[in-house]
Design a protein around this motif. Structure first.
Motif, PDB file in Angstrom:
ATOM      1  N   ASP A  20     -13.426 -39.137  17.293  1.00  0.00           N
ATOM      2  CA  ASP A  20     -13.491 -38.084  18.296  1.00  0.00           C
ATOM      3  C   ASP A  20     -12.471 -38.375  19.381  1.00  0.00           C
ATOM      4  O   ASP A  20     -12.463 -39.446  19.965  1.00  0.00           O
ATOM      5  CB  ASP A  20     -14.886 -38.011  18.922  1.00  0.00           C
ATOM      6  CG  ASP A  20     -15.916 -37.451  17.974  1.00  0.00           C
ATOM      7  OD1 ASP A  20     -15.532 -36.667  17.100  1.00  0.00           O
ATOM      8  OD2 ASP A  20     -17.100 -37.805  18.113  1.00  0.00           O
ATOM      9  N   MET A  21     -11.596 -37.419  19.623  1.00  0.00           N
ATOM     10  CA  MET A  21     -10.568 -37.603  20.639  1.00  0.00           C
ATOM     11  C   MET A  21     -10.769 -36.567  21.728  1.00  0.00           C
ATOM     12  O   MET A  21     -10.994 -35.400  21.455  1.00  0.00           O
ATOM     13  CB  MET A  21      -9.174 -37.447  20.031  1.00  0.00           C
ATOM     14  CG  MET A  21      -8.794 -38.572  19.126  1.00  0.00           C
ATOM     15  SD  MET A  21      -7.122 -38.418  18.526  1.00  0.00           S
ATOM     16  CE  MET A  21      -6.198 -38.451  20.032  1.00  0.00           C
ATOM     17  N   HIS A  22     -10.664 -37.017  22.957  1.00  0.00           N
ATOM     18  CA  HIS A  22     -10.728 -36.102  24.086  1.00  0.00           C
ATOM     19  C   HIS A  22      -9.382 -35.398  24.209  1.00  0.00           C
ATOM     20  O   HIS A  22      -8.341 -35.992  24.008  1.00  0.00           O
ATOM     21  CB  HIS A  22     -11.027 -36.864  25.369  1.00  0.00           C
ATOM     22  CG  HIS A  22     -12.410 -37.414  25.422  1.00  0.00           C
ATOM     23  ND1 HIS A  22     -13.463 -36.707  25.942  1.00  0.00           N
ATOM     24  CD2 HIS A  22     -12.930 -38.590  25.015  1.00  0.00           C
ATOM     25  CE1 HIS A  22     -14.560 -37.425  25.851  1.00  0.00           C
ATOM     26  NE2 HIS A  22     -14.261 -38.582  25.290  1.00  0.00           N
ATOM     27  N   SER A  30     -16.388 -45.620  27.757  1.00  0.00           N
ATOM     28  CA  SER A  30     -16.391 -45.390  26.318  1.00  0.00           C
ATOM     29  C   SER A  30     -15.041 -44.799  25.917  1.00  0.00           C
ATOM     30  O   SER A  30     -14.838 -43.591  25.942  1.00  0.00           O
ATOM     31  CB  SER A  30     -17.521 -44.439  25.926  1.00  0.00           C
ATOM     32  OG  SER A  30     -18.759 -45.026  26.225  1.00  0.00           O
ATOM     33  N   VAL A  31     -14.133 -45.666  25.572  1.00  0.00           N
ATOM     34  CA  VAL A  31     -12.771 -45.262  25.259  1.00  0.00           C
ATOM     35  C   VAL A  31     -12.247 -46.164  24.153  1.00  0.00           C
ATOM     36  O   VAL A  31     -12.742 -47.272  23.955  1.00  0.00           O
ATOM     37  CB  VAL A  31     -11.883 -45.345  26.531  1.00  0.00           C
ATOM     38  CG1 VAL A  31     -11.790 -46.760  27.037  1.00  0.00           C
ATOM     39  CG2 VAL A  31     -10.515 -44.767  26.304  1.00  0.00           C
ATOM     40  N   LEU A  32     -11.287 -45.679  23.419  1.00  0.00           N
ATOM     41  CA  LEU A  32     -10.632 -46.465  22.378  1.00  0.00           C
ATOM     42  C   LEU A  32      -9.168 -46.612  22.770  1.00  0.00           C
ATOM     43  O   LEU A  32      -8.453 -45.624  22.896  1.00  0.00           O
ATOM     44  CB  LEU A  32     -10.752 -45.760  21.023  1.00  0.00           C
ATOM     45  CG  LEU A  32     -10.163 -46.475  19.826  1.00  0.00           C
ATOM     46  CD1 LEU A  32     -10.899 -47.776  19.578  1.00  0.00           C
ATOM     47  CD2 LEU A  32     -10.263 -45.590  18.595  1.00  0.00           C
ATOM     48  N   ILE A  33      -8.727 -47.849  23.006  1.00  0.00           N
ATOM     49  CA  ILE A  33      -7.373 -48.100  23.478  1.00  0.00           C
ATOM     50  C   ILE A  33      -6.660 -49.040  22.515  1.00  0.00           C
ATOM     51  O   ILE A  33      -7.092 -50.171  22.328  1.00  0.00           O
ATOM     52  CB  ILE A  33      -7.384 -48.729  24.883  1.00  0.00           C
ATOM     53  CG1 ILE A  33      -8.186 -47.875  25.845  1.00  0.00           C
ATOM     54  CG2 ILE A  33      -5.971 -48.938  25.398  1.00  0.00           C
ATOM     55  CD1 ILE A  33      -8.478 -48.555  27.141  1.00  0.00           C
ATOM     56  N   LEU A  34      -5.595 -48.583  21.932  1.00  0.00           N
ATOM     57  CA  LEU A  34      -4.653 -49.364  21.135  1.00  0.00           C
ATOM     58  C   LEU A  34      -5.216 -49.986  19.866  1.00  0.00           C
ATOM     59  O   LEU A  34      -4.584 -49.940  18.830  1.00  0.00           O
ATOM     60  CB  LEU A  34      -3.994 -50.464  21.978  1.00  0.00           C
ATOM     61  CG  LEU A  34      -3.118 -49.996  23.131  1.00  0.00           C
ATOM     62  CD1 LEU A  34      -2.620 -51.190  23.930  1.00  0.00           C
ATOM     63  CD2 LEU A  34      -1.958 -49.175  22.643  1.00  0.00           C
ATOM     64  N   LEU A  99       0.748 -44.985  24.648  1.00  0.00           N
ATOM     65  CA  LEU A  99      -0.373 -44.784  23.727  1.00  0.00           C
ATOM     66  C   LEU A  99      -1.716 -45.013  24.421  1.00  0.00           C
ATOM     67  O   LEU A  99      -2.703 -44.341  24.110  1.00  0.00           O
ATOM     68  CB  LEU A  99      -0.231 -45.703  22.514  1.00  0.00           C
ATOM     69  CG  LEU A  99       0.886 -45.324  21.549  1.00  0.00           C
ATOM     70  CD1 LEU A  99       1.074 -46.412  20.506  1.00  0.00           C
ATOM     71  CD2 LEU A  99       0.592 -43.987  20.887  1.00  0.00           C
ATOM     72  N   SER A 100      -1.758 -45.934  25.364  1.00  0.00           N
ATOM     73  CA  SER A 100      -2.988 -46.162  26.124  1.00  0.00           C
ATOM     74  C   SER A 100      -3.331 -44.947  26.964  1.00  0.00           C
ATOM     75  O   SER A 100      -4.489 -44.518  27.018  1.00  0.00           O
ATOM     76  CB  SER A 100      -2.830 -47.381  27.031  1.00  0.00           C
ATOM     77  OG  SER A 100      -2.595 -48.537  26.277  1.00  0.00           O
ATOM     78  N   VAL A 101      -2.337 -44.370  27.623  1.00  0.00           N
ATOM     79  CA  VAL A 101      -2.562 -43.193  28.464  1.00  0.00           C
ATOM     80  C   VAL A 101      -2.991 -42.004  27.604  1.00  0.00           C
ATOM     81  O   VAL A 101      -3.755 -41.151  28.063  1.00  0.00           O
ATOM     82  CB  VAL A 101      -1.294 -42.873  29.292  1.00  0.00           C
ATOM     83  CG1 VAL A 101      -1.391 -41.530  29.979  1.00  0.00           C
ATOM     84  CG2 VAL A 101      -1.053 -43.970  30.316  1.00  0.00           C
ATOM     85  N   MET A 102      -2.552 -41.968  26.368  1.00  0.00           N
ATOM     86  CA  MET A 102      -2.923 -40.859  25.478  1.00  0.00           C
ATOM     87  C   MET A 102      -4.406 -40.874  25.104  1.00  0.00           C
ATOM     88  O   MET A 102      -4.881 -39.965  24.443  1.00  0.00           O
ATOM     89  CB  MET A 102      -2.055 -40.869  24.220  1.00  0.00           C
ATOM     90  CG  MET A 102      -0.643 -40.412  24.495  1.00  0.00           C
ATOM     91  SD  MET A 102       0.433 -40.501  23.065  1.00  0.00           S
ATOM     92  CE  MET A 102      -0.398 -39.437  21.914  1.00  0.00           C
TER      93      MET A 102
END
Length: 143
Positions: A20-22, A30-34, A99-102
């Motif tokens: 799931d992407m915002h 609750s985030v997915l980074i790199l 990519l982190s900011v995305m």
């Protein structure tokens, strides 16, 4: 009418696989980074991720200053290779920040902007300090 799904057909959003992407900015840990399962919803790991992005963004700005190569000491090949090496590392770090900011997490976005600003401050502060030292000595350094 054939209603069976084809082997390559799958939904864009698969909530079972953390896909799931915002598509708009949001707050939260609750985030997915790199990397897969990082920071994994843990507050401590989220803070570590924020620090990591801050350091990456700061490093991008600090590496934007080319190393000084003195004429006559280094060959053009060595000088070009050293510049290319630093540039490659800088671009790799810049893409990791991008990519982190995305992830659209506002905390990550704010930390990336603050990291870039802090890195720019460090670079400019060093340049102005060197310029002021040169003015005191009567020698103006090239910045």
């Amino acid at each position: 009418m054939n209603t069976m799904p084809m082997p390559g057909d799958r939904p864009l959003m698969d909530s079972g696989n953390m896909m799931d992407m915002h598509m708009s900015f949001y707050w939260g840990k609750s985030v997915l980074i790199l990397f897969q399962n990082w920071p994994n919803g843990s507050l401590g790991m989220y803070i570590l991720a924020l620090l990591f992005v801050f350091v990456l963004a700061t490093a991008v700005e600090i590496l934007s200053v080319s190393p000084i190569i003195k004429q006559g000491r280094n060959s053009p090949l060595i000088g070009g290779l050293s510049h290319a090496f630093v540039y490659g590392i800088r671009m790799g770090l810049a893409y990791m920040v991008m990519l982190s900011v995305m992830s659209y997490n506002l905390g990550i976005f704010v930390v990336a902007v603050v990291g870039h600003s802090f890195g720019s401050f460090v670079v400019k502060f060093r340049a102005i300090s060197a310029q002021n030292r040169g003015a005191d000595d009567g020698v103006t350094p090239k910045v």
